[in-house]
Structures are given as structure tokens and as C-alpha cells.
Motif scaffolding. Structure first.
Motif, PDB file in Angstrom:
ATOM      1  N   LEU A 246       0.717  -1.099   0.089  1.00  0.00           N
ATOM      2  CA  LEU A 246       0.045   0.017   0.010  1.00  0.00           C
ATOM      3  C   LEU A 246       1.056   1.344   0.051  1.00  0.00           C
ATOM      4  O   LEU A 246       0.565   2.327  -0.660  1.00  0.00           O
ATOM      5  CB  LEU A 246      -0.919   0.081   1.160  1.00  0.00           C
ATOM      6  CG  LEU A 246      -1.775  -1.134   1.293  1.00  0.00           C
ATOM      7  CD1 LEU A 246      -2.843  -1.028   2.621  1.00  0.00           C
ATOM      8  CD2 LEU A 246      -2.968  -0.939   0.013  1.00  0.00           C
ATOM      9  N   ASP A 247       1.992   1.144   0.723  1.00  0.00           N
ATOM     10  CA  ASP A 247       2.853   2.537   0.812  1.00  0.00           C
ATOM     11  C   ASP A 247       3.539   2.517  -0.487  1.00  0.00           C
ATOM     12  O   ASP A 247       3.597   3.661  -0.915  1.00  0.00           O
ATOM     13  CB  ASP A 247       3.864   2.160   1.707  1.00  0.00           C
ATOM     14  CG  ASP A 247       3.381   2.062   3.269  1.00  0.00           C
ATOM     15  OD1 ASP A 247       2.212   2.754   3.568  1.00  0.00           O
ATOM     16  OD2 ASP A 247       4.241   1.647   4.284  1.00  0.00           O
ATOM     17  N   ALA A 248       3.920   1.440  -1.268  1.00  0.00           N
ATOM     18  CA  ALA A 248       4.388   1.551  -2.440  1.00  0.00           C
ATOM     19  C   ALA A 248       3.565   2.302  -3.708  1.00  0.00           C
ATOM     20  O   ALA A 248       3.838   2.968  -4.447  1.00  0.00           O
ATOM     21  CB  ALA A 248       4.958   0.251  -3.021  1.00  0.00           C
ATOM     22  N   ALA A 249       2.331   1.806  -3.165  1.00  0.00           N
ATOM     23  CA  ALA A 249       1.041   2.401  -4.387  1.00  0.00           C
ATOM     24  C   ALA A 249       0.686   3.795  -4.009  1.00  0.00           C
ATOM     25  O   ALA A 249      -0.079   4.278  -4.674  1.00  0.00           O
ATOM     26  CB  ALA A 249      -0.028   1.664  -4.309  1.00  0.00           C
ATOM     27  N   GLY A 250       1.047   4.339  -3.061  1.00  0.00           N
ATOM     28  CA  GLY A 250       0.665   5.451  -2.490  1.00  0.00           C
ATOM     29  C   GLY A 250      -0.728   5.598  -1.774  1.00  0.00           C
ATOM     30  O   GLY A 250      -1.533   6.669  -1.857  1.00  0.00           O
ATOM     31  N   VAL A 251      -1.236   4.335  -1.237  1.00  0.00           N
ATOM     32  CA  VAL A 251      -2.504   4.486  -0.607  1.00  0.00           C
ATOM     33  C   VAL A 251      -2.289   4.660   0.850  1.00  0.00           C
ATOM     34  O   VAL A 251      -1.552   4.036   1.540  1.00  0.00           O
ATOM     35  CB  VAL A 251      -3.086   3.147  -1.188  1.00  0.00           C
ATOM     36  CG1 VAL A 251      -4.324   2.877  -0.202  1.00  0.00           C
ATOM     37  CG2 VAL A 251      -3.348   2.846  -2.481  1.00  0.00           C
ATOM     38  N   ALA A 252      -3.076   5.635   1.470  1.00  0.00           N
ATOM     39  CA  ALA A 252      -2.795   6.017   2.784  1.00  0.00           C
ATOM     40  C   ALA A 252      -3.415   5.196   3.447  1.00  0.00           C
ATOM     41  O   ALA A 252      -4.655   4.730   3.172  1.00  0.00           O
ATOM     42  CB  ALA A 252      -3.187   7.466   3.030  1.00  0.00           C
ATOM     43  N   TRP A 253      -3.077   4.717   4.651  1.00  0.00           N
ATOM     44  CA  TRP A 253      -4.162   3.748   5.486  1.00  0.00           C
ATOM     45  C   TRP A 253      -3.502   4.065   7.034  1.00  0.00           C
ATOM     46  O   TRP A 253      -2.845   4.644   7.546  1.00  0.00           O
ATOM     47  CB  TRP A 253      -3.530   2.007   5.165  1.00  0.00           C
ATOM     48  CG  TRP A 253      -2.166   1.734   5.515  1.00  0.00           C
ATOM     49  CD1 TRP A 253      -1.319   2.227   4.612  1.00  0.00           C
ATOM     50  CD2 TRP A 253      -1.567   1.388   6.575  1.00  0.00           C
ATOM     51  NE1 TRP A 253      -0.074   1.749   5.015  1.00  0.00           N
ATOM     52  CE2 TRP A 253      -0.335   1.147   6.546  1.00  0.00           C
ATOM     53  CE3 TRP A 253      -2.219   0.938   7.811  1.00  0.00           C
ATOM     54  CZ2 TRP A 253       0.690   0.781   7.332  1.00  0.00           C
ATOM     55  CZ3 TRP A 253      -1.181   0.602   9.019  1.00  0.00           C
ATOM     56  CH2 TRP A 253       0.262   0.411   8.608  1.00  0.00           C
ATOM     57  N   THR A 254      -4.462   3.577   8.019  1.00  0.00           N
ATOM     58  CA  THR A 254      -4.543   3.815   9.395  1.00  0.00           C
ATOM     59  C   THR A 254      -4.811   2.452  10.000  1.00  0.00           C
ATOM     60  O   THR A 254      -5.565   1.774   9.481  1.00  0.00           O
ATOM     61  CB  THR A 254      -5.161   5.035  10.177  1.00  0.00           C
ATOM     62  OG1 THR A 254      -4.792   5.102  11.276  1.00  0.00           O
ATOM     63  CG2 THR A 254      -6.642   4.445   9.761  1.00  0.00           C
ATOM     64  N   ARG A 255      -4.043   2.027  11.025  1.00  0.00           N
ATOM     65  CA  ARG A 255      -4.290   0.796  11.792  1.00  0.00           C
ATOM     66  C   ARG A 255      -5.319   0.919  12.703  1.00  0.00           C
ATOM     67  O   ARG A 255      -5.852   1.911  13.794  1.00  0.00           O
ATOM     68  CB  ARG A 255      -3.104   0.260  12.548  1.00  0.00           C
ATOM     69  CG  ARG A 255      -3.445  -0.931  13.487  1.00  0.00           C
ATOM     70  CD  ARG A 255      -3.298  -1.971  12.380  1.00  0.00           C
ATOM     71  NE  ARG A 255      -3.386  -3.386  13.208  1.00  0.00           N
ATOM     72  CZ  ARG A 255      -2.505  -4.173  13.835  1.00  0.00           C
ATOM     73  NH1 ARG A 255      -1.277  -3.602  14.015  1.00  0.00           N
ATOM     74  NH2 ARG A 255      -2.861  -5.156  14.523  1.00  0.00           N
TER      75      ARG A 255
END
Length: 433
Positions: A246-255
Motif C-alpha cells: 500500500l505504501d508503494a502504491a501511495g495508498v494512505a492507511w491507518t491501523r
């Protein structure tokens, strides 16, 4: 003679028309375009299934099966259910059609679903979803691709502002089993303060206590054992690979460590895209990995991951005014040029220009009727020898800028010149008051 009473719409259903229907169609069209970018194949599935498809996959103890399904016995004595969700039907189709030979399969579907629950904002008893699944891929890259696809869909719909991807891991089977055992012991130690719903869940579905909204449960749920303390090395690596992708694809996320799936066949990744614009019903898209589902339906062990999203909720969030294509009304000024108007309207439509016509009335009445439908310009067709010219394009009052006017002019000229060549001369814009 008594007046015949008109039957009313069934509670929890809706008739979609006008902007409501256009928003709905826009969501579906965007989904269809995006899923093709990722190589997902479309499916058409039955609205009815054997009740066993859902009772085995969702579990007899779940609210969906015990309280919400529309189930009936057909004339042959078989128990039939209107589908309450897509995943179980897709898994059934995968098994009964022998699609294992094509694994891994990337599948998508959209359509109506049915649940008997209290209607509320964006939720109906007949509702609609879009759905995407990857069956037969155990690799975390499959989870990443589905999440990246979902993120792109929301961005292309223009509703990603205020939306957060919440992500959790449920671990592999040993991790989940150890965590579940610890949770049952912990919640049993606090039975005296749990709500009635959570006491029932403790026997049937203890993980769901973690996302209880009841104020009595929240202090206990917040202090409960967390999955991270029970994750195997393999499960940690799987989740780390998903987040790195996800980080490589530029998709922001939160745990969100409280995000769970209560059914035992869920493994590893669980996720929800949550908005702050729909109040308590904030989830617009959700899913996870369900490696044990197909076994529950009598098939071999088969890894799978997928997500679904409510079309009605997505449609509510779309900034539709920014998405609308321009529309032109084609109006003949007399009966003698009706066929010319038909021909020109068809040329515009072939050029992918949205075009409206009217079937009756004089020039003024037709023009006024079409303006009420929200057209951006009126294209008047006259006879070739009319001293005012055989066509006239006028901008409709409504605040449209010069940029839109020039775009309409350019596209109309392109569409007309293919057919008429130099015989078509464009006289420019006139302004209707």
C-alpha cells in the motif's frame, strides 16, 4: 363504486429517477471502467439461492441469517433465499461451475441485495452493491491489488476526501485461535458488566464484542487482549507485506486494531474505507480475506479476498454537479425539417454528445420544455433556404463559463463536419435570456 386503492411501494425500497438514478448509474459505470483496468471479469448471478448457501457461509447464529434474510419455501418445497450479500453466491458459482481450473480468478459483480432491517439513511431493504473478489490467490499481493483498486475507485468518483482506509490483521489460523481463546477468557472474567447483546455474542461470536457500540461494553473492549500479542511470524510477515504494498502504491492507511470479522473463516487482512460524511453509518466500502469460506460450502481449501460497497451510499457522496456531461437540445423550427433534426441529433449522439429532443409543440414550446430538463445549449434547425441560416446554436442562461461554451462549439462542429463538410458553417453563440 368504491375507489380502487393504489398499492404503495414496499417499505425499505425506492424508485430511482432523475438525479438519483443518474448518480447511481455514474457509480456503476465508474466501477465497470475501473475493474476493467485491473483485469476483473464481470459476473451475472441469480438473485435467489438455496438457503444453505448463506446459512453455511454466514452461520446460523448471525443476525443476517437469523433475523434479516428473506427466505421462503418454493412450490417444490425447497428453501430459497433472496441473496443478502454477494460473496457466498460467488463461492457457490466457483464450485458448481468447476472454475477452480481458472484460479486465481478476479471477479466482479453488481446488483440488488435484500435484508429485512430498519431502513435508514443510505440503507434499504432492497439495496445495491458493487463487489470485487480474487479467488485462489493466497499471496498478500492479491490483498494489495484489491485495496489499491478500491482506493482508485473512490478517487475517480471524487469522494476520497474525508475517507480513511482502516486496516487490521486477524492473523493466520493459529494466531486467530489463540487470540480468540484469550478473548473468551477475558470476557468471561467481565461478564458482569457486558451488555445483553455482548453476552449473547460471547457464546457465538466473541470477536464482535470488540466493535460493540454499547457504552457498557466500550471500557471492557478497549482493554481486551490485542491480536498483535498472538501473531505468528508468518502472520506478521503477511501483514507487513500488505502495508508495504500500500505504501508503494501511495495508498494512505491507518491501523484499527478493533476492526474484526466475527466469522471463523476470515484470516489475515480486514479493512474498511470510512467517511466522516454519513454519520454513524460511515463505512462506504469494506472487506477482507476469507480463506475458509469455500471449505464451509463443501469445496477444497481455497484462499480468497474481496470487498463490497453500497451503491446508494457512494451515490450520496458523489459531487454530481462536477461530473455532469453537457447536454444539447435539438429543436426543429417547423415540421418540414423534422427529419433533418432527427439526423443531426443522431450525429451528435454518435459523437458521444448527450442530446435531447421533444416530440410535440412549436419551436418555443419545445425549447422551453427541454430547457427545464437542464440542457446547456439549444440547437435550432431551420430549412436550408431560411434567411436566418439553417442552424442556430444558443447558450442557455445558467452560469456556464466561456470554457464550456467553446467545448460545446468545438464538439458540435467536429460531429457535424464529418457528415456535412464545408456545407456546415458555424455562426457562433447567441445568448438566450
Amino acid at each position: 363504486m368504491a375507489k380502487i386503492q393504489t398499492p404503495q411501494a414496499v417499505r425499505g425500497t425506492q424508485d430511482m429517477f432523475g438525479e438519483t438514478e443518474e448518480r447511481f448509474a455514474h457509480v456503476v459505470a465508474t466501477f465497470e471502467r475501473v475493474r476493467r483496468l485491473y483485469g476483473f471479469k464481470g459476473l451475472q448471478l441469480p438473485v435467489i439461492e438455496s438457503t444453505a448457501v448463506f446459512s453455511r457461509s454466514l452461520g446460523e447464529a448471525t443476525d443476517v441469517v437469523s433475523k434479516e434474510m428473506y427466505t421462503f419455501e418454493d412450490r417444490g418445497g425447497d428453501s430459497i433465499t433472496l441473496r443478502p450479500e454477494f460473496t457466498a453466491g460467488i463461492a457457490r458459482a466457483y464450485l458448481t461451475n468447476g472454475w477452480q481450473q481458472f484460479a486465481p480468478m478476479k471477479l466482479s459483480v453488481h446488483g440488488p441485495l435484500f435484508r429485512y432491517e430498519r431502513p435508514q439513511k443510505g440503507r434499504y431493504r432492497q439495496f445495491h452493491q458493487i463487489d470485487a473478489e480474487i479467488i485462489g490467490a493466497a499471496e498478500p499481493a492479491a490483498d494489495v491489488e484489491l485495496l489499491v483498486m478500491a482506493d482508485q475507485l473512490l478517487k475517480e468518483l471524487g469522494i476520497d476526501d474525508g475517507v480513511t482506509l482502516q486496516l487490521n490483521t486477524l492473523g493466520d489460523t493459529p494466531s486467530r485461535d489463540a487470540w480468540r481463546t484469550a478473548l473468551v477468557g477475558y470476557f468471561n472474567d467481565h461478564k458482569g458488566v457486558l451488555s445483553e447483546d455482548s453476552l449473547a455474542r460471547l457464546e457465538k461470536n466473541p470477536l464482535r464484542i470488540l466493535d460493540s457500540k454499547d457504552p457498557k461494553d466500550r471500557p471492557v473492549a478497549v482493554a481486551a487482549p490485542v491480536i498483535d500479542d498472538y501473531l505468528s511470524g508468518e502472520a506478521q510477515d503477511f501483514f507487513g507485506t500488505v502495508t508495504a504494498g500500500l505504501d508503494a502504491a501511495g495508498v494512505a492507511w491507518t491501523r484499527n486494531a478493533a476492526l474484526v470479522r466475527g466469522l471463523d473463516y476470515y484470516r489475515h487482512t480486514a479493512f474498511e474505507f470510512v467517511t466522516d460524511r454519513l454519520g454513524a453509518q460511515g463505512t462506504v466500502l469494506g472487506g477482507g480475506r476469507y480463506d475458509g469460506l469455500i471449505e464451509n460450502l463443501g469445496g477444497p481449501a481455497t484462499p480468497a479476498v474481496g470487498w463490497a460497497a453500497g451503491i446508494e451510499r457512494l451515490a450520496m457522496l458523489v459531487d454530481f454537479n462536477n461530473e455532469r456531461e453537457f447536454t444539447i437540445a435539438v429543436v426543429p423550427n417547423s415540421e418540414t425539417v423534422e427529419t433533418d433534426a432527427i439526423r443531426i441529433a443522431q450525429l451528435l449522439r454518435k459523437a458521444n454528445i448527450r442530446c435531447l429532443t421533444s416530440f410535440r409543440g412549436n419551436l418555443k414550446k419545445r425549447s422551453e420544455a427541454l430547457k427545464k430538463q437542464g440542457v446547456d445549449a439549444v440547437f435550432i434547425i431551420r430549412s436550408r433556404d431560411d434567411p436566418m441560416g439553417w442552424h442556430h446554436l444558443s447558450h442557455v442562461e445558467g452560469g456556464h463559463g466561456l470554457g464550456l461554451q467553446k467545448e460545446i462549439e468545438r464538439r458540435v462542429k467536429d460531429a457535424m463536419e464529418d457528415e456535412y463538410g464545408s456545407a456546415f458553417s458555424f455562426s457562433g453563440w447567441n445568448h438566450n435570456d
